[in-house]
Design a protein around this motif. Structure first.
Motif, mmCIF file in Angstrom:
data_model
loop_
_atom_site.group_PDB
_atom_site.id
_atom_site.type_symbol
_atom_site.label_atom_id
_atom_site.label_comp_id
_atom_site.label_asym_id
_atom_site.label_seq_id
_atom_site.Cartn_x
_atom_site.Cartn_y
_atom_site.Cartn_z
ATOM 1 N N UNK A 4 12.425 6.183 -0.867
ATOM 2 C CA UNK A 4 11.804 4.930 -1.260
ATOM 3 C C UNK A 4 10.816 4.461 -0.189
ATOM 4 N N UNK A 5 9.826 3.703 -0.667
ATOM 5 C CA UNK A 5 8.798 3.172 0.246
ATOM 6 C C UNK A 5 8.933 1.650 0.320
ATOM 7 N N UNK A 6 8.758 1.116 1.537
ATOM 8 C CA UNK A 6 8.842 -0.334 1.760
ATOM 9 C C UNK A 6 7.464 -0.965 1.577
ATOM 10 N N UNK A 7 7.391 -2.022 0.753
ATOM 11 C CA UNK A 7 6.120 -2.745 0.519
ATOM 12 C C UNK A 7 6.397 -4.245 0.585
ATOM 13 N N UNK A 8 5.313 -5.009 0.855
ATOM 14 C CA UNK A 8 5.375 -6.489 0.830
ATOM 15 C C UNK A 8 4.722 -6.956 -0.456
ATOM 16 N N UNK A 9 5.458 -7.729 -1.221
ATOM 17 C CA UNK A 9 4.950 -8.224 -2.500
ATOM 18 C C UNK A 9 4.860 -9.753 -2.435
ATOM 19 N N UNK A 10 3.637 -10.277 -2.641
ATOM 20 C CA UNK A 10 3.404 -11.736 -2.668
ATOM 21 C C UNK A 10 3.147 -12.145 -4.114
ATOM 22 N N UNK A 11 4.051 -12.979 -4.643
ATOM 23 C CA UNK A 11 3.967 -13.432 -6.028
ATOM 24 C C UNK A 11 3.710 -14.935 -6.033
ATOM 25 N N UNK A 12 2.473 -15.318 -6.468
ATOM 26 C CA UNK A 12 2.090 -16.737 -6.511
ATOM 27 C C UNK A 12 2.383 -17.451 -5.194
#
Length: 410
Positions: free
Chosen positions: A42-50
């Protein structure tokens, strides 16, 4: 059952249990190893939602797949960075802003825009609507978009304000005069007025005129003119006047109500008038005695014969411009101002004078003419001018106009 059989059966059961445990252990090991290997891919990502951030691990290959895995439905107006087709890499930052439709009312025109911005200013910029500092925007530019997603813009326009005579240009979004005055904090006093209706509508170029009205009282002492009374005096020659009593001005106090508009007086009304000192009238005696013509100065009366005597020794001497006239000149009645009938007495020496210079009835001597009486006036005889009576027109034409010396004898 033999003892050997029983022992053999026990050992077989024990061996079966050992095999089962081994199989379970091996299966668990394989599962754990597989899980560890799966999680490790798995890959780690930063997700910004609104605007809200979270760290997640994913096997998704693209940004679009990742968002779908997160139950995020992307529409055409949403903001996704990087794009949905971008491959997922470890440490990637992904931002998704959900778009919303905003209704915008600009004066009487309505429009709408899809935006991912969070403030009113963002939505207006998205709609290419430019506002100035004088425009009225509701909610304010820096306010976050409300739940109803509605923005109202009132565009300012320039009008002229004349307040008390002072004019200036003002930007306003008011549609009525009353609203404009309220927003500009312009108060009208009881006597002030508007040139126009307070509920009148405003448009670009309108003029709002406020007239400042001031009422003041002023007490003034003024001179009161005296009356002039004339009395007939049969002892004075007609045309002569004599002051019997000098007039004297009185004093009157007047209280005025003065109305000023924009500082300039427009009306003045007397409220109270009081006489402080009564005026003294002037009494003038007006002569009614007619001059009686005579052929010679030796006889009684004021007529003078046509003798050319030398200049007398006494009297006031001065020079005048002299002309000549007859009793039959155009417009002449033949009767002088003092009542002498020259047509009946053509040889009398009578001159027309300006009474303010030579009093009527005066006895005079005129160089080249002799003794005469100032017994007539004329419209053209003003100042240092005299007109000499002669019997005929030929003599009048012959005399012409000349400078002569004369004296007032009496």
């Amino acid at each position: 059952m033999s003892k050997w059989f029983m022992e053999n059966l026990f050992f077989q059961s024990l061996r079966s249990k050992q095999i089962a445990v081994t199989v379970v252990s091996l299966t668990l090991f394989v599962a754990i190893t597989t899980l560890v290997l799966y999680e490790g891919t798995q890959k780690s990502v930063t997700l910004q939602v609104n605007g809200e951030e979270q760290e997640i691990k994913t096997h998704a290959h693209t940004v679009g797949t990742l968002l779908s895995d997160q139950d995020i439905e992307v529409t055409e107006h949403d903001l996704v960075t990087p794009s949905v087709n971008t491959s997922i890499e470890d440490g990637l930052s992904i931002r998704w802003e959900q778009s919303k439709q905003v209704a915008i009312q600009v004066d009487q025109e309505s429009t709408s825009v899809w935006t991912t911005g969070s403030t009113v200013a963002d939505a207006l910029a998205e709609a290419d609507i430019v506002v100035t500092e004088n425009d009225n925007v509701s909610p304010g530019l820096q306010e976050r978009l409300a739940k109803d997603n509605k923005i109202t813009v009132q565009k300012a326009f320039e009008i002229t304000l004349s307040d008390g005579g002072a004019q200036k240009k003002v930007w306003s979004t008011s549609t009525t005069v009353a609203d404009f005055l309220k927003r500009e904090n312009i108060q009208l006093n009881a006597d002030d007025r508007l040139n126009g209706k307070a509920d009148g509508y405003l448009k670009p170029g309108s003029v709002v005129e406020v007239v400042r009205v001031e009422k003041v009282t002023d007490v003034v002492e003024e001179p009161a003119n005296f009356a002039v009374e004339t009395r007939s005096d049969p002892s004075l020659l007609k045309g002569r006047e004599k002051v019997v009593q000098e007039g004297k001005k009185g004093t009157v106090s007047r209280e005025f109500e003065i109305v000023k508009e924009n500082g300039k007086e427009v009306s003045r009304k007397v409220l109270v008038e009081k006489v402080i000192a009564e005026p003294q009238k002037k009494i003038v005696a007006v002569g009614s005695k007619l001059m009686v013509a005579s052929a010679s100065s030796k006889k009684s009366g004021v007529g003078v014969s046509r003798s050319n005597s030398n200049a007398p020794s006494g009297g006031k001497e001065f020079y005048v411009t002299a002309t000549a006239y007859t009793a039959y000149c155009n417009g002449c009645s033949g009767v002088t101002k003092t009542g002498i009938n020259l047509r009946s007495n053509p040889d009398l020496k009578v001159i027309a004078v300006d009474p303010s210079v030579i009093p009527l009835g005066s006895k005079v001597w005129v160089e080249g003419y002799g003794y005469a009486v100032a017994g007539d006036t004329g419209g053209a005889i003003k100042g240092m001018k005299i007109d000499l009576h002669v019997p005929t027109k030929n003599e009048a034409y012959k005399f012409g106009r000349r400078q002569v010396k004369m004296k007032i004898i009496d």
